[in-house]
Design a protein around this motif. Structure first.
Motif, PDB file in Angstrom:
ATOM      1  N   ASP A 195     -55.287  -2.382  13.438  1.00 16.97           N
ATOM      2  CA  ASP A 195     -54.503  -2.707  12.248  1.00 16.97           C
ATOM      3  C   ASP A 195     -54.538  -4.213  12.013  1.00 16.97           C
ATOM      4  OD1 ASP A 195     -52.826  -2.736  10.098  1.00 16.97           O
ATOM      5  OD2 ASP A 195     -51.102  -1.841  11.123  1.00 16.97           O
ATOM      6  N   GLU A 196     -55.373  -4.609  11.078  1.00 20.98           N
ATOM      7  CA  GLU A 196     -55.537  -6.026  10.731  1.00 20.98           C
ATOM      8  C   GLU A 196     -55.760  -6.898  11.950  1.00 20.98           C
ATOM      9  OE1 GLU A 196     -53.185  -7.752   7.719  1.00 20.98           O
ATOM     10  OE2 GLU A 196     -52.729  -5.833   6.753  1.00 20.98           O
ATOM     11  N   SER A 207     -50.278   0.547   7.830  1.00 21.45           N
ATOM     12  CA  SER A 207     -49.652   0.434   9.152  1.00 21.45           C
ATOM     13  C   SER A 207     -48.860   1.693   9.474  1.00 21.45           C
ATOM     14  CB  SER A 207     -48.732  -0.786   9.217  1.00 21.45           C
ATOM     15  OG  SER A 207     -49.485  -1.967   9.087  1.00 21.45           O
ATOM     16  N   GLN A 228     -50.667  -4.608  14.216  1.00 19.80           N
ATOM     17  CA  GLN A 228     -50.702  -5.732  13.273  1.00 19.80           C
ATOM     18  C   GLN A 228     -49.774  -6.836  13.779  1.00 19.80           C
ATOM     19  OE1 GLN A 228     -49.715  -4.581   9.233  1.00 19.80           O
ATOM     20  NE2 GLN A 228     -50.013  -6.652   8.424  1.00 19.80           N
TER      21      GLN A 228
HETATM   22 MG    MG Z   1     -49.835  -3.242   7.583  1.00 22.82          MG
END
Ligand code: MG
Ligand code: ATP
Lengths: 253, 416
Positions: free
Chosen positions: A170-171, A41, A85
């Motif tokens: 991000d995810e 991240s 995220q």
């Molecule tokens: Mg992360």
């Protein structure tokens, strides 16, 4: 498209990225995996220019431009997009107002005319449909009270509307149910093109079944420690990260 | 006592006109006054140092009058003071029926009864204004008159000069009027402008105070309202800050079923000070007060809000709301807020509160990461609570004129 060389970055005096190299050509999809706290991240924040994330060494070029010289909003206008995220909730600003401002800011930077309210609404409705969010999400405060999965879909909707050059996800798959995962993957795949590149941060091979990566990298302790093709993700899924020496050494020290 | 106040007293001793009795009373109070320091509650957070350091002269009329900014679409009847002197030729005005305008020096009978009858005696600079305001106006709105053209009093400061002006307004029974007090200037100067409003039975006053002085223009003033039975007051304040800017507002519910609404907006740029003290007295039953003060405080700027609503023992069925919201743009900005309700009646509905917020860095970053500029993002995130009050201004043309001006002031404020 993107060239990261020897990138070092710190947050609150703590070194997080410790010499990261990565090169991405137009049209490529790169997956980044790695243990919790590795700096995945952080990489996204540093690339997008978040305040407090200080680059201490190294360089980042995007389409020949020195990215690190630009303000956060200038990076976005230059075509960088980060799907967060943990997207922030902003009560008091409607999703609609937010996206209209943002689409028009980016259009203006590209020398295009601002969209009329009607034209924007039409586009927004289509994007809503693509990520399977009901239309009334446009009227709600930005991410306000959205479920985890809805927030992720809202990020993908923004990506579709903004038509960036480099997308960092991000995810975007975490917390999604099976159907939503497909929706997100379809959304991403619909945007794949020869002049658009992706960095897909994920913990699970599952997403990569839907979004096929050209390369897979393992990020650990602030560096890319291993790179390979799609098969590397499958390997990680089986073996985990126990083979990473660095962490073990740190434990002993 | 400060040197400045000594000079005031010296000058006041030479003033002699039909108001001498009233001025004399104020003068003797002034002589007993101690120059306030930080231990005096009314001046706890605002320093009078900028006034202590003054050596100014009284305004002279022979200076060129600056351009008077028009407010497009408002079509106001303008009465202009410059450097403390009335420069509008009253005899050249054509006035709507029911409106009488007289200079302070001519309005003998009415002035005597209004002058210092509504403004409380505790305001130090109000007393200064009592003794030094030679020029001023009386607006007398006859019973039943509906004056549709807004009346605007423009106060222009002149460089290196002091000005003291007084406004007296009687809104007769059932009458309706709109008064705009518009003060401006940024050059080194000091102004005291105090206004007293008597709103009689069933009368309606729409009032604006635009305290748009900034920089070295020191501004200490007051708005004091008396509401008779079923009187209605809708007052809006828009203020910038300067080296010293202070306003005292007093609202007295003197007759039952009166209704007072007071909204205040302040936007303080770098290093500016603004201090708002308000006091609402519910002396009788069935009164309503709604007061909302909202401000944005820039880097090293300082805001003071001291709002008090006092509900006396017989003021049953009072409805009162008092709220203050602030946004600090910098850790080096300061706000001291104290909303107070003092309730001695048992059957009332009251609420009060204050908040101080800071910039939400995460939200700001999120918007910027989508290409929205920092200043635009700040407006989207933080300006809504100010815009809400702008939207409530009863005069649409005035609101349309103020909105872009305030917004650009906000956009120029730095976030640190
Ligand atoms: Mg992360
Ligand atoms: N503001 C901060 N102050 C101190 N440490 C921080 C700060 N922000 C991040 N870190 C630390 O930096 C490291 C990297 O965090 P980052 O969020 O980049 O990890 P990640 O690889 O994304 O992990 P995950 O897989 O859990 O999302 C972590 O150890 C984290 O605690």
């Amino acid at each position: 498209m993107l060239k990261i060389s020897n990138l070092h970055a710190s947050v609150e005096e703590k070194n997080i990225l410790k010499g990261l190299d990565l090169e991405i050509r137009p049209g490529e999809v790169h997956a980044i995996m790695g243990p919790n706290g590795a700096g995945k991240s952080t990489l996204g924040y540093v690339l997008s220019g978040r305040e407090g994330y200080e680059v201490t060494e190294g360089s980042v070029e995007m389409q020949g431009q020195n990215l690190l010289d630009l303000e956060t909003e200038e990076r976005a206008r230059a075509g960088l997009f980060l799907a967060f995220q943990y997207p922030v909730e902003i009560p008091g600003v409607s999703n609609m107002e937010f996206m209209k401002e943002s689409v028009n800011a980016i259009r203006e930077a590209r020398g295009e005319e601002a969209l009329s309210a009607a034209d924007f609404l039409k586009k927004a409705k289509e994007a809503c449909k693509q990520v399977n969010l009901p239309l009334d999400f446009l009227k709600r405060g930005v991410n306000e009270g959205f479920s985890g999965g809805e927030k992720k879909r809202n990020e993908i909707m923004q990506m579709i509307l903004l038509e960036p050059k480099l997308c960092i996800l991000d995810e975007s798959d975490s917390g999604l149910d099976i159907d939503a995962l497909q929706v997100v993957a379809k959304g991403v795949n619909s945007q794949r093109s020869p002049d658009r590149s992706f960095i897909v941060v994920t913990h699970y091979q599952r997403l990569l079944d839907f979004i096929e990566p050209d390369f897979v990298h393992i990020l650990a302790d602030g560096k890319i420690v291993k790179s390979g093709d799609a098969s590397l993700a499958k390997e990680v899924e089986k073996t985990g990260y126990a083979w990473l020496g660095a962490k073990g050494e740190e434990k002993e020290a | 006592m400060s040197q400045w106040l000594e000079q005031v007293i010296e000058r006041a001793e030479k003033v002699s006109d039909h108001l001498s009795a009233k001025r004399g009373e104020a003068l003797s109070l002034l002589r007993q006054q101690r120059w306030p320091n930080r231990r005096v509650e009314a001046w706890k957070y605002t320093s009078l140092t900028p006034i202590e350091q003054l050596t100014l002269v009284e305004g002279a009329t022979n200076q060129k009058i600056a351009d008077i900014p028009a407010i497009p679409g408002v079509n106001s009847l303008d009465l202009v003071f410059c450097g403390g002197r009335l420069v509008t030729d009253l005899s050249g005005l054509s006035l709507p029926k029911g409106l009488n305008i007289l200079p302070l020096s001519q309005a003998q009978q009415q002035t005597l009864s209004l002058f210092a009858s509504i403004k409380p005696k505790q305001h130090l600079f109000g007393l200064v204004n009592d003794v030094l305001a030679i020029d001023g106006l009386l607006l007398d709105i006859e019973a039943g008159a509906d004056i549709t053209q807004p009346i605007r009093i423009v106060y222009l400061s002149q460089k290196d000069s002091e000005s003291h002006n007084r406004l007296l307004v009687r809104v007769g029974e059932g009458a309706k009027v709109c008064v705009i007090e518009h003060a401006l200037g940024a050059q080194s100067s000091l102004a005291t402008e105090f206004a007293e409003y008597k709103i009689e039975k069933n009368a309606q006053l729409e009032h604006y105070r635009l305290n748009l002085r900034s920089g070295k223009a020191l501004d200490v003033g007051g708005n004091h309202f008396f509401l008779d039975e079923k009187a209605q007051l809708n007052s809006s304040l828009v203020a910038f800050g300067s080296d010293l800017s202070r306003l005292d507002v007093d609202i007295v519910h003197g007759g039952e079923h009166a209704n007072a609404k007071f909204n205040a907006i302040y936007l303080l740029g770098t290093g500016e000070t603004f201090d708002l003290h308000s006091c609402v007295e519910h002396a009788v039953a069935h009164g309503t007060t709604e007061e909302n003060a909202r401000g944005i405080i820039g880097d090293r700027a300082k805001a003071v809000f001291n709002g008090r609503i006092h509900i006396h023992r017989h003021a049953q069925k009072t409805l009162a709301e008092l709220n203050n919201r602030n946004l600090l743009l910098s850790r080096r900005g300061q706000v001291n807020t104290k909303p107070e309700l003092e309730i001695y009646a048992d059957d009332v509905k009251c609420a009060h509160g204050a908040t101080v917020a800071e910039i939400e860095e995460k939200a700001l970053y999120y918007l910027r990461s989508r290409g929205i500029s920092r200043s635009q993002a700040l407006v989207m995130l933080n300006y809504g609570f100010i815009q809400e009050l702008i939207d409530e201004l009863p005069n649409q043309a005035l609101a349309d004129w103020l909105a872009p001006m305030l917004r650009s002031r906000f956009e120029q404020m730095e976030v640190k």
